[in-house]
Design an enzyme around this catalytic site. Structure first.
Site, mmCIF file in Angstrom:
data_model
loop_
_atom_site.group_PDB
_atom_site.id
_atom_site.type_symbol
_atom_site.label_atom_id
_atom_site.label_comp_id
_atom_site.label_asym_id
_atom_site.label_seq_id
_atom_site.Cartn_x
_atom_site.Cartn_y
_atom_site.Cartn_z
ATOM 1 N N ASP A 60 -8.749 3.538 -2.618
ATOM 2 C CA ASP A 60 -9.766 3.994 -1.665
ATOM 3 C C ASP A 60 -11.020 4.504 -2.364
ATOM 4 O OD1 ASP A 60 -7.991 3.250 0.246
ATOM 5 O OD2 ASP A 60 -7.231 5.274 0.600
ATOM 6 N N ASP A 106 0.855 -1.188 0.000
ATOM 7 C CA ASP A 106 0.000 0.000 0.000
ATOM 8 C C ASP A 106 0.897 1.247 0.000
ATOM 9 O OD1 ASP A 106 -2.278 1.603 0.299
ATOM 10 O OD2 ASP A 106 -2.367 1.342 2.476
ATOM 11 N N GLU A 114 2.853 5.221 -3.801
ATOM 12 C CA GLU A 114 2.899 6.202 -4.923
ATOM 13 C C GLU A 114 4.244 6.932 -4.988
ATOM 14 O OE1 GLU A 114 0.430 5.878 -2.648
ATOM 15 O OE2 GLU A 114 -0.705 4.610 -4.039
#
Ligand code: MIG
Length: 809
Positions: free
Chosen positions: A494, A416, A419
């Protein structure tokens, strides 16, 4: 602490449209001054010192690489590319005063000398597929590079990876800059991933463009000009690969060859998965699994989100919450459930006694700024550092750290926040001076942000390969770049618990599939907010067919596991979860096709019916493989919907009723029913009810339902293997072909060395007046077959040999 920052970030992103690039401020590349033939193409010298290399890689694949006002750099490296050496196909070059033409058996590239413009044509018909509306462009001050192909009035665009947008990207404008976009909605752009690859469609013919540039790139498919599309980058080379179909599937195959095929994941990755932010302590996590079993709901994986760690320190366990990790994973395994743990890239900085930090710091593995200071980000553990995964030793070290989990019985890893997310600044602006080793190039952040997640996933995948030898690694990632399919399954981050988010997930899945990423899914029920029971059920009616099927919820979201709204809803969800497991032979076959050919298992109708203009913009139906069409209900309070069926015969999966395609029909869809259609001409394989993948059912079986086409014919190929190891690469699989022709079924376990455990084979055929059944020419005992009102069912043991069934009237 969790999501306070997020609404602000989100509002910011939503209000910032992707700034279009203004070509007026850019310079065109100079005219061609010299053409030099090389063994794989030509190199052009251009006025103003620019250089362009054109390479013929395959009959349908040509690469263009340009440097502006300078020569091409020596280093030619991309993290996306898997195949770097190609045997040039037969090709020719013709040099004329006005243009140079390169041709293969399939593709012709005309290079106009002044101004320098490219035109790609079909080699045989000379039909123009794609051509520059103006020469390539650059800005010597900002380093922007751009291309501007002509825009056809009848041209449609697909792909670009993970985009919160409709399937058809015509008139749209998109950017690539991996971004943590909590609560994204349609139009939020960019989001987590960057895949600068798209497909163009004109008059039924498709081509592909892979703009392999990891800087922030932009794509404009007619948003700012009626005459041209653009693709541009904020730095680096104009470096693109042009693929000629005309079949989309062929383009996807070539793209997979170039950027890598998705390896076969473990079969249990297709199983049902349950998560929330976060299940702890161990007893609570165990209760969830027990409830699944008590309620007869299939389950394969339980995810542990960040609270399982000690103070959010990666590669640790919280010893109060999980005092005996190995005992815990063992208990779940005994119930048929594997544990996947989250691993974020942020490593808590300056922490005394935290060996992950001190080891990494000692060996100089962390990202630094240009001036040598460490790049300190703010994520869950507070001040944190990130690994420079482009350093081989660092990547290897990272991979090996997963021993902390695999030794405790953890089966897969969830990446997770990669980025990478940084609460100090989600835009990346204040990180622009961060440097990546990148093969000694010391690349700027502007170049390497978009490949950070892929390199993390690579390090993770390779670590799992070493730690769990001969087991297929299972990695899930949020961010990625083109090529991410080599290492990880992706989920769409999300999302919200809204009908809009559910509807948006369909074009997102189909688009990911058209971008080389076949294994994807979204949080079932939605991550943010409150789902209601109707929405949850409808969500499962989509999710039960998505490759990655996981129910997940935010820390502050109300619970939405399948049983949370009572038995009426739970019963419907159970029906779909069970169907998912019975369909595993079908899904796994489609998954193997995706692995082998690059053609995704979850497809837009367009991919199977490329000539049918009606399918160009269908966002609310999808297909699995070539044979199953799903038309889910994506709005509340509906009990029917319209369904477009392409030409041919279709069978209602639930009733068996035949429908003529090539038209839109109205279909009943009460809450417990998702409209499903099987293509006439298909044979749908299925298996028994299972609690989990690898479960030993009391009555093992493999069933084939035959759905004949207008000629009374049908066929299928079934793929099977052990579902766990890498042995399939060495031929330990079984490919079975089944054909049915006017009452005659040929069953042929034709290829491969894999042997399934004992089971029976069931063939079910719509054939009303059958009076006798022959097997391999001899009468089949009447106990082995039975006749329904309009169908015949034949049951024989699987003796691994081919058989011929004849159903005689
Ligand atoms: O924003 O680890 O997308 O699935 O539950 C919070 C906590 C960080 C974001 C992921 C979500 C996960 C959550 N993470």
């Amino acid at each position: 602490m969790t999501t306070k920052w997020a609404p602000a970030v989100c509002a910011l992103l939503l209000s910032a449209p992707a700034a279009a690039i203004d070509l007026a401020g850019l310079q065109h590349i100079g005219n061609v001054t010299a053409v030099v033939r090389t063994d794989q193409g030509v190199t052009l010298a251009c006025a103003g010192g620019s250089e362009v290399a054109i390479r013929v890689l395959a009959p349908d694949l040509i690469r263009i690489r340009a440097a502006f006002a300078q020569k091409l750099p020596q280093r030619d490296h991309s993290w996306a590319i898997e195949k770097t050496s190609w045997t040039a196909p037969r090709w020719t070059v013709v040099e004329e005063p006005a243009e140079v033409r390169i041709a293969t058996g399939e593709l012709e590239l005309a290079i106009r000398r002044s101004p320098l413009k490219f035109e790609f044509r079909d080699a045989k018909t000379h039909w123009v597929i794609f051509g520059d509306q103006q020469p390539m462009l650059f800005d010597p001050k900002t380093s922007v590079v751009a291309a501007a192909p002509r825009l056809g009035l009848d041209e449609h665009f697909y792909g670009l990876g993970e985009k919160a947008a409709h399937l058809d990207k015509r008139r749209g404008e998109f950017a690539m800059w991996n971004s943590d976009t909590f609560g994204y909605q349609e139009g939020t752009d960019p989001i987590y991933q960057s895949v600068p690859f798209y497909l163009g469609w004109r008059q039924g013919r498709a081509y592909g463009v892979f703009f392999d540039n990891s800087y922030r790139t932009r794509f404009d498919f007619g948003a700012s000009s009626q005459e041209y599309a653009t693709f541009s980058a904020e730095g680096g080379e104009m470096n693109y690969y042009f693929f000629w179909g005309p079949s989309m599937k062929k383009v996807l195959g070539r793209y997979a060859e170039l950027t890598g095929h998705m390896p076969m994941p473990p079969m249990w990755a297709l199983g049902n998965q349950q998560s929330r932010y976060s299940y702890y302590p161990d007893t609570v996590a165990e209760e969830i699994v027990k409830r699944y079993r008590a309620d007869d709901l299939p389950l394969d994986v339980l995810h542990l989100d960040i609270h399982f760690m000690d103070r959010f320190r990666v590669f640790t366990w919280n010893s109060q919450r999980f005092p005996d990790p190995k005992g815990f994973t063992g208990k779940l395994r005994a119930m048929g459930v594997k544990v996947v743990t989250i691993v974020d890239p942020g490593i808590q900085a300056h922490s005394a006694g935290y060996s992950v930090y001190s080891q990494g710091a000692q060996q100089d593995f962390f990202l630094k700024r240009k001036d040598g200071r460490p790049y300190i980000a703010r994520v869950w553990p507070g001040d944190s550092v990130f690994v420079d995964y482009t350093k081989d030793a660092a990547a290897r070290w990272w991979g090996d750290l997963h021993r902390a989990y695999t030794d405790q019985g953890v089966a897969g890893i969830w990446n997770d926040m990669n980025e990478p997310s940084d609460f100090n600044d989600q835009t990346g602006k204040s990180q622009m001076d961060v440097v990546t080793y990148d093969g000694g190039e010391n690349s700027p952040y502007a170049k390497n942000r978009n490949v950070f997640a892929m390199n993390e996933a690579r390090a993770t995948y390779q670590g799992l390969q070493r730690l769990l030898p001969n087991q297929r690694p299972y990695v899930i990632t949020r961010a990625g770049y083109a090529g991410i399919q080599r290492y990880a399954t992706v989920w769409t981050g999300d999302n919200r618990s809204t009908w809009e988010a559910l509807a948006l997930s369909l074009p997102m899945f189909m688009t990911l599939g058209l971008s080389g990423e076949p294994f994807m899914g979204a949080d079932v029920g939605g991550f943010i907010g409150r789902t209601d029971p109707e929405m949850l059920v409808r969500w499962y009616e989509v999710g039960f067919l998505t490759p990655f099927l996981r129910n997940h919820a935010d820390m502050s979201s109300p619970d939405h596991e399948p049983w949370r709204f009572g038995t009426y809803y739970e019963d419907i969800i159970r029906k779909y979860l069970k169907l998912r497991y019975r369909l595993l032979p079908f899904l796994y076959t489609a998954l193997e096709e995706a692995h082998r050919t690059g053609v995704p298992l979850l497809r837009p109708l367009l991919l199977n019916y490329q000539d049918d203009e009606n399918t160009l913009g269908i966002d609310d139906e999808f297909m699995i493989g070539a044979d199953l069409l799903a038309a889910p209900v994506l709005k509340p309070n509906l009990t029917a919907r319209l369904v477009y069926l392409p030409k041919g015969i279709w069978f209602d999966y639930w009733t068996g009723a035949k429908q003529e395609g090539g038209r839109t029909i109205r279909v009943e869809a009460p809450l417990e029913t998702v409209p499903l259609f099987v293509r006439g001409g298909a044979i749908l394989p299925s298996g028994p009810n299972l609690k989990f993948v690898g479960d030993q059912p009391a009555d093992p079986l493999l069933r084939f339902d035959v759905y004949p086409d207008a000629q009374d014919e049908a066929s299928a190929a079934l793929y099977e293997d052990d579902g766990l190891t890498e042995d399939y690469r060495g031929g330990v699989f079984r490919r079975t072909t089944i054909t049915s022709r006017r009452g005659e079924i040929e069953y042929r376990p034709a290829e491969g060395e894999w042997r399934p455990a004992a089971r029976k084979l069931i063939f079910c055929l719509h054939a009303p007046a059958v009076r006798r059944v022959l097997i391999d020419g001899k009468a089949l005992a009447s106990s082995a077959w039975s006749r329904g009102r309009d169908q015949v069912t034949v049951t024989i043991p699987d003796d691994h040999r081919p058989h011929r069934l004849q159903l005689l009237r």
